[in-house]
Scaffold this active site. Structure first.
Site, PDB file in Angstrom:
ATOM      1  CE  LYS A   6      -6.861   3.566  -1.766  1.00 39.00           C
ATOM      2  NZ  LYS A   6      -6.469   3.263  -0.397  1.00 39.00           N
ATOM      3  CG  HIS A  38      -1.764   1.218   1.396  1.00 44.94           C
ATOM      4  ND1 HIS A  38      -2.870   1.234   2.197  1.00 44.94           N
ATOM      5  CD2 HIS A  38      -1.708   2.459   0.863  1.00 44.94           C
ATOM      6  CE1 HIS A  38      -3.445   2.426   2.159  1.00 44.94           C
ATOM      7  NE2 HIS A  38      -2.744   3.193   1.352  1.00 44.94           N
ATOM      8  CG  ASP A  85      -1.223   4.954   4.068  1.00 42.76           C
ATOM      9  OD1 ASP A  85      -1.342   5.307   2.881  1.00 42.76           O
ATOM     10  OD2 ASP A  85      -1.952   5.385   4.974  1.00 42.76           O
ATOM     11  CG  HIS A  88      -0.783   7.037  -1.180  1.00 50.60           C
ATOM     12  ND1 HIS A  88      -2.057   7.022  -1.712  1.00 50.60           N
ATOM     13  CD2 HIS A  88      -0.884   6.437   0.029  1.00 50.60           C
ATOM     14  CE1 HIS A  88      -2.886   6.454  -0.846  1.00 50.60           C
ATOM     15  NE2 HIS A  88      -2.205   6.087   0.227  1.00 50.60           N
ATOM     16  CG  HIS A 142      -4.448   2.539   6.413  1.00 53.04           C
ATOM     17  ND1 HIS A 142      -5.799   2.455   6.643  1.00 53.04           N
ATOM     18  CD2 HIS A 142      -4.313   3.365   5.350  1.00 53.04           C
ATOM     19  CE1 HIS A 142      -6.451   3.177   5.762  1.00 53.04           C
ATOM     20  NE2 HIS A 142      -5.562   3.747   4.953  1.00 53.04           N
ATOM     21  CG  HIS A 145       0.436  15.237   1.650  1.00 50.45           C
ATOM     22  ND1 HIS A 145      -0.579  15.457   0.753  1.00 50.45           N
ATOM     23  CD2 HIS A 145       0.096  14.123   2.339  1.00 50.45           C
ATOM     24  CE1 HIS A 145      -1.492  14.507   0.898  1.00 50.45           C
ATOM     25  NE2 HIS A 145      -1.111  13.679   1.847  1.00 50.45           N
ATOM     26  CG  HIS A 202      -9.121   4.714   4.234  1.00 49.84           C
ATOM     27  ND1 HIS A 202      -7.992   5.501   4.271  1.00 49.84           N
ATOM     28  CD2 HIS A 202      -9.844   5.051   5.329  1.00 49.84           C
ATOM     29  CE1 HIS A 202      -8.039   6.278   5.348  1.00 49.84           C
ATOM     30  NE2 HIS A 202      -9.165   6.030   5.997  1.00 49.84           N
ATOM     31  CG  ASN A 259      -5.099   8.417  -3.104  1.00 53.07           C
ATOM     32  OD1 ASN A 259      -4.067   7.894  -3.546  1.00 53.07           O
ATOM     33  ND2 ASN A 259      -5.127   9.008  -1.932  1.00 53.07           N
TER      34      ASN A 259
END
Ligand code: NCD
Ligand code: ZN
Ligand code: ZN
Length: 343
Positions: A95, A13, A251, A15, A175, A255, A134, A41
């Protein structure tokens, strides 16, 4: 033990984002994890085969050595035909993020509308796809926000409904961060598994929020939010327990620092640069290093029906200081000294 040599791990998992951010963060993952489940996402969700193929080529154009396991997002536009098309293009994972629960979840289906997508679930079950979700409920039945500490457990009835209706559908609880959810997964049928992160084994709610619920550690703010001691301990003990239903998914969610300074901050912690050394510390501190390979490299692909990675990685007991940031993205535990290093 001075070093461990294990079958190269999977990150089930993560991003990676897109554009310049992807270019900045992917090397940290691919240096350690040859494969990983890449979440779609993006601001425009990856919810068709076409978008997933385009996203995959962007990732490969950046780094051909990384083998992304692509996902297709369940959005309000998803139909059985779209799922079938994705499957025909080699996509095996759906997802799911409920609307309003986390970063870029605006197009997600709310938990209480999931029953409208049961034909999609039926198709996924028939094709042998995996539903990776999630599982947090942001709102109660009256539409009012549920407090963050309770959101995961409040989602269990919705998850249970899916498990009951689709007994052959493979489901991943992403998670898992609470004692309650972990117990639920342990007792669920073998079609249900969960990913665990390193940060939920290390962080406490009080590291993130003060007594009034005000966020004091925006860099540590993520969804699901770090919980109480009993929950953190459940994550840690389950991680080292050798139960094949629980495997690693970082996870890692980068950012830019400016978005972490907003109120509320962007949710997500960039852990990719430190996560394998951290897992070694966690397992080592608990006399469980012999179990780390199952958690990082075997249980995940086994549940997904994938072959193990070729090759091995070595992690050595060696001190190093984590850089504070990279290209404007703060790194989890930046400036702290760690005791294990991937070589
Ligand atoms: C993730 C992100 O930033 O994409 N954020 C997070 O806090 N974990 C989304 C997610 O996994 O919920
Ligand atoms: Zn999530
Ligand atoms: Zn995530």
């Amino acid at each position: 033990m001075k070093e461990i040599k294990i079958s190269a791990p999977f990150d089930m998992h993560l991003h990676l984002r897109e554009g310049q951010m992807l270019i900045n963060v992917l090397p940290y993952t691919s240096a350690v994890f040859p494969r990983g489940v890449v979440m779609g996402n993006l601001p425009i969700p990856v919810d068709t085969a076409e978008k997933a193929i385009k996203y995959k080529s962007e990732i490969l154009a950046d780094d051909v050595t990384f083998n992304p396991i692509m996902t297709i997002m369940l959005t309000r536009n998803t139909t059985p035909a779209i799922i079938r098309e994705a499957y025909n293009h080699g996509i095996k994972v759906i997802k799911y993020i409920p609307e309003g629960v986390s970063t870029n979840s605006e197009y997600g289906v709310p938990l209480n509308k999931l029953h409208e997508f049961y034909e999609v679930m039926e198709t996924a079950e028939e094709l042998g796809m995996i539903l990776s979700g999630h599982w947090e409920a942001p709102f109660n039945i009256n539409g009012n926000p549920i407090e963050e500490l309770c959101r995961e457990e409040e989602a269990i009835p919705f998850l249970a409904a899916i498990i009951n209706c689709f007994p052959k559908l493979k489901i991943v609880v992403e998670h898992a961060s609470t004692y309650g959810m972990i117990e639920y997964v342990k007792n669920a049928p073998n079609t249900v598994a969960a990913t665990l992160t390193a940060h939920h084994a290390l962080l406490d709610y009080s590291d993130v929020c003060d007594k009034t619920g005000k966020i004091i550690g925006s860099d540590l703010y993520c969804k699901p939010i770090a919980k109480k001691a009993i929950d953190r301990s459940a994550v840690l003990q389950t991680m080292i327990s050798g139960n094949p239903k629980f495997f690693f998914g970082s996870d890692s969610a980068p950012h830019y620092a400016e978005n972490k300074k907003r109120t509320p901050p962007a949710a997500g912690i960039f852990t990719a640069p430190v996560v394998m050394p951290l897992l070694c510390e966690i397992f080592d501190n608990n006399n469980a290093l012999s179990k780390i390979e199952n958690f990082t490299s075997r249980f995940g692909p086994k549940f997904y029906g994938l072959p193990l990675n070729e090759g091995k990685i070595t992690v050595r007991r060696e001190k190093w200081t984590v850089p504070y940031e990279t290209n404007g993205i703060k790194i989890f535990l930046g400036r702290r000294e760690l005791n294990w290093k991937v070589v």
